[in-house]
Design a protein around this motif. Structure first.
Motif, PDB file in Angstrom:
ATOM      1  N   GLN A  40      59.307  39.119  45.144  1.00 24.52           N
ATOM      2  CA  GLN A  40      58.411  38.417  46.057  1.00 24.52           C
ATOM      3  C   GLN A  40      58.469  39.026  47.454  1.00 24.52           C
ATOM      4  O   GLN A  40      57.436  39.162  48.124  1.00 24.52           O
ATOM      5  CB  GLN A  40      58.775  36.936  46.103  1.00 24.52           C
ATOM      6  N   ASP A  41      59.665  39.384  47.886  1.00 25.10           N
ATOM      7  CA  ASP A  41      59.811  40.013  49.204  1.00 25.10           C
ATOM      8  C   ASP A  41      59.067  41.346  49.244  1.00 25.10           C
ATOM      9  O   ASP A  41      58.433  41.685  50.254  1.00 25.10           O
ATOM     10  CB  ASP A  41      61.291  40.237  49.516  1.00 25.10           C
ATOM     11  N   GLY A  42      59.145  42.106  48.160  1.00 23.59           N
ATOM     12  CA  GLY A  42      58.429  43.373  48.097  1.00 23.59           C
ATOM     13  C   GLY A  42      56.927  43.189  48.162  1.00 23.59           C
ATOM     14  O   GLY A  42      56.218  43.935  48.844  1.00 23.59           O
ATOM     15  N   LEU A  43      56.434  42.170  47.480  1.00 16.92           N
ATOM     16  CA  LEU A  43      55.000  41.878  47.517  1.00 16.92           C
ATOM     17  C   LEU A  43      54.578  41.393  48.902  1.00 16.92           C
ATOM     18  O   LEU A  43      53.486  41.712  49.375  1.00 16.92           O
ATOM     19  CB  LEU A  43      54.649  40.839  46.456  1.00 16.92           C
ATOM     20  N   SER A  44      55.440  40.621  49.556  1.00 13.09           N
ATOM     21  CA  SER A  44      55.135  40.172  50.925  1.00 13.09           C
ATOM     22  C   SER A  44      55.049  41.364  51.870  1.00 13.09           C
ATOM     23  O   SER A  44      54.173  41.424  52.739  1.00 13.09           O
ATOM     24  CB  SER A  44      56.203  39.191  51.411  1.00 13.09           C
ATOM     25  N   ALA A  45      55.955  42.324  51.690  1.00 10.92           N
ATOM     26  CA  ALA A  45      55.910  43.530  52.520  1.00 10.92           C
ATOM     27  C   ALA A  45      54.645  44.329  52.246  1.00 10.92           C
ATOM     28  O   ALA A  45      54.033  44.886  53.164  1.00 10.92           O
ATOM     29  CB  ALA A  45      57.142  44.395  52.249  1.00 10.92           C
ATOM     30  N   LEU A  46      54.234  44.361  50.981  1.00 11.67           N
ATOM     31  CA  LEU A  46      53.005  45.072  50.620  1.00 11.67           C
ATOM     32  C   LEU A  46      51.780  44.364  51.190  1.00 11.67           C
ATOM     33  O   LEU A  46      50.822  45.004  51.635  1.00 11.67           O
ATOM     34  CB  LEU A  46      52.895  45.179  49.101  1.00 11.67           C
ATOM     35  N   GLU A  47      51.807  43.035  51.206  1.00 14.15           N
ATOM     36  CA  GLU A  47      50.708  42.276  51.808  1.00 14.15           C
ATOM     37  C   GLU A  47      50.603  42.584  53.303  1.00 14.15           C
ATOM     38  O   GLU A  47      49.507  42.815  53.828  1.00 14.15           O
ATOM     39  CB  GLU A  47      50.906  40.777  51.605  1.00 14.15           C
ATOM     40  N   THR A  48      51.738  42.587  53.989  1.00 11.16           N
ATOM     41  CA  THR A  48      51.747  42.897  55.424  1.00 11.16           C
ATOM     42  C   THR A  48      51.201  44.296  55.668  1.00 11.16           C
ATOM     43  O   THR A  48      50.393  44.511  56.584  1.00 11.16           O
ATOM     44  CB  THR A  48      53.175  42.795  55.990  1.00 11.16           C
ATOM     45  N   GLU A  49      51.625  45.226  54.834  1.00 11.57           N
ATOM     46  CA  GLU A  49      51.138  46.601  54.946  1.00 11.57           C
ATOM     47  C   GLU A  49      49.627  46.658  54.770  1.00 11.57           C
ATOM     48  O   GLU A  49      48.906  47.308  55.539  1.00 11.57           O
ATOM     49  CB  GLU A  49      51.817  47.470  53.876  1.00 11.57           C
ATOM     50  N   THR A  50      49.116  45.942  53.764  1.00 11.50           N
ATOM     51  CA  THR A  50      47.682  45.942  53.471  1.00 11.50           C
ATOM     52  C   THR A  50      46.884  45.295  54.601  1.00 11.50           C
ATOM     53  O   THR A  50      45.836  45.806  55.020  1.00 11.50           O
ATOM     54  CB  THR A  50      47.412  45.201  52.149  1.00 11.50           C
ATOM     55  N   GLN A  51      47.370  44.155  55.090  1.00  9.65           N
ATOM     56  CA  GLN A  51      46.676  43.461  56.187  1.00  9.65           C
ATOM     57  C   GLN A  51      46.667  44.316  57.454  1.00  9.65           C
ATOM     58  O   GLN A  51      45.641  44.389  58.157  1.00  9.65           O
ATOM     59  CB  GLN A  51      47.361  42.124  56.473  1.00  9.65           C
ATOM     60  N   ASP A  52      47.773  44.976  57.736  1.00  5.97           N
ATOM     61  CA  ASP A  52      47.854  45.823  58.926  1.00  5.97           C
ATOM     62  C   ASP A  52      46.909  47.023  58.813  1.00  5.97           C
ATOM     63  O   ASP A  52      46.252  47.403  59.798  1.00  5.97           O
ATOM     64  CB  ASP A  52      49.290  46.310  59.147  1.00  5.97           C
ATOM     65  N   LEU A  53      46.860  47.618  57.619  1.00  4.92           N
ATOM     66  CA  LEU A  53      45.957  48.754  57.406  1.00  4.92           C
ATOM     67  C   LEU A  53      44.506  48.330  57.592  1.00  4.92           C
ATOM     68  O   LEU A  53      43.724  49.029  58.242  1.00  4.92           O
ATOM     69  CB  LEU A  53      46.149  49.327  55.994  1.00  4.92           C
ATOM     70  N   ALA A  54      44.163  47.181  57.018  1.00  4.67           N
ATOM     71  CA  ALA A  54      42.790  46.689  57.148  1.00  4.67           C
ATOM     72  C   ALA A  54      42.450  46.413  58.606  1.00  4.67           C
ATOM     73  O   ALA A  54      41.352  46.747  59.071  1.00  4.67           O
ATOM     74  CB  ALA A  54      42.609  45.422  56.320  1.00  4.67           C
ATOM     75  N   ALA A  55      43.392  45.819  59.335  1.00  4.94           N
ATOM     76  CA  ALA A  55      43.151  45.523  60.755  1.00  4.94           C
ATOM     77  C   ALA A  55      42.894  46.803  61.537  1.00  4.94           C
ATOM     78  O   ALA A  55      42.008  46.844  62.412  1.00  4.94           O
ATOM     79  CB  ALA A  55      44.340  44.764  61.336  1.00  4.94           C
ATOM     80  N   SER A  56      43.650  47.861  61.222  1.00  3.19           N
ATOM     81  CA  SER A  56      43.456  49.122  61.940  1.00  3.19           C
ATOM     82  C   SER A  56      42.112  49.751  61.616  1.00  3.19           C
ATOM     83  O   SER A  56      41.458  50.343  62.475  1.00  3.19           O
ATOM     84  CB  SER A  56      44.587  50.099  61.605  1.00  3.19           C
ATOM     85  N   VAL A  57      41.679  49.595  60.338  1.00  4.47           N
ATOM     86  CA  VAL A  57      40.375  50.140  59.933  1.00  4.47           C
ATOM     87  C   VAL A  57      39.245  49.365  60.600  1.00  4.47           C
ATOM     88  O   VAL A  57      38.311  49.948  61.155  1.00  4.47           O
ATOM     89  CB  VAL A  57      40.228  50.094  58.398  1.00  4.47           C
ATOM     90  N   PHE A  58      39.325  48.034  60.547  1.00  2.27           N
ATOM     91  CA  PHE A  58      38.270  47.213  61.152  1.00  2.27           C
ATOM     92  C   PHE A  58      38.221  47.381  62.665  1.00  2.27           C
ATOM     93  O   PHE A  58      37.153  47.255  63.269  1.00  2.27           O
ATOM     94  CB  PHE A  58      38.474  45.742  60.785  1.00  2.27           C
TER      95      PHE A  58
END
Length: 244
Positions: free
Chosen positions: A218-236
């Motif tokens: 679960q911690d790994g998936l949470s880290a992956l979610e943070t990574e994904t959200q941060d990447l999307a924020a940088s793209v947008f």
């Protein structure tokens, strides 16, 4: 089964809904033959083409199947979760692509559901599930892998994790999140992501599932979610007038 002929709703849609409700309620059983088109037209007081259109709607939803011949007709179908995946994926794709839900909202929901799956997957995963996850990690780490192939491998990795929960209801519910939302998320973030970082996170998750450590998964998936959200924020952020 009844319809309201005075309603502004399409008659064929009303008939399809009435038959669907009868199937759901158990009034029409699996493999039971429906009345003929003529009998249904008489029952609903409509034309046969209207009935035919209603049956097409039901067939498109895999609720009925048709057979030709003397013993043919329309029969209540036995639906499997696997057969329903496609409809779930299509609906989720349309919702996200048409901006009915934001990227951030979809991402949040998808990872919340996947974390729930990870708990069960850590307990129930088979050797095949683990082998698929490891194979996809190895594939993702190959030099020269195209963006399209990396994205496909990403989906396959998460599909194996979800299926590792060995719960068909969860697999169905997450079909849209993984098979539809994940590719669309990849399309948005692939230009900004660090593949090595994604591979490292996938490895971390696979290691946790292998060790039956649900909390670490679960911690790994949470880290992956943070990574994904941060990447999307940088793209947008680089798209004037766009928000995630």
């Amino acid at each position: 089964m009844k319809i309201d002929p005075e309603s502004s709703s399409d008659l064929s849609a009303q008939i399809a809904n009435a038959i669907r409700d009868a199937i759901v309620a158990g009034s029409l059983l699996v493999d039971q033959r429906l009345p003929s088109e003529a009998e249904l037209a008489e029952q609903f007081k409509v034309s046969r083409p209207t009935v035919r259109e209603a049956l097409k709607r039901l067939a498109a939803q895999s609720l009925i199947r048709t057979q030709r011949g003397a013993t043919g007709g329309a029969f209540v179908n036995r639906i499997s979760f696997e057969e329903a995946y496609a409809q779930q994926i299509t609906t989720s794709t349309l919702l996200l692509s048409m901006n009915a839900v934001s990227f951030s909202t979809a991402c949040e929901a998808r990872y919340a559901l996947e974390r729930a799956c990870a708990t069960l997957a850590a307990e129930r995963r088979t050797a095949d599930h683990l082998a698929t996850m490891r194979a996809e990690i190895h594939r993702q780490d190959q030099p020269g892998l195209t963006d399209e192939a990396f994205c496909a491998s990403d989906v396959a990795f998460h599909r194996a994790l979800v299926d590792g929960a060995c719960n068909p209801v969860l697999s169905y519910q997450l079909a849209g999140a993984v098979e539809a939302m994940q590719p669309l998320m990849n399309m948005i973030t692939f230009t900004a992501r660090d593949r090595a970082r994604i591979v490292a996170l996938h490895t971390r998750i696979a290691d946790a599932i292998t060790a039956k450590d649900c909390e670490a998964a679960q911690d790994g998936l949470s880290a992956l979610e943070t990574e994904t959200q941060d990447l999307a924020a940088s793209v947008f952020a680089r798209r004037p007038g766009k928000t995630p």
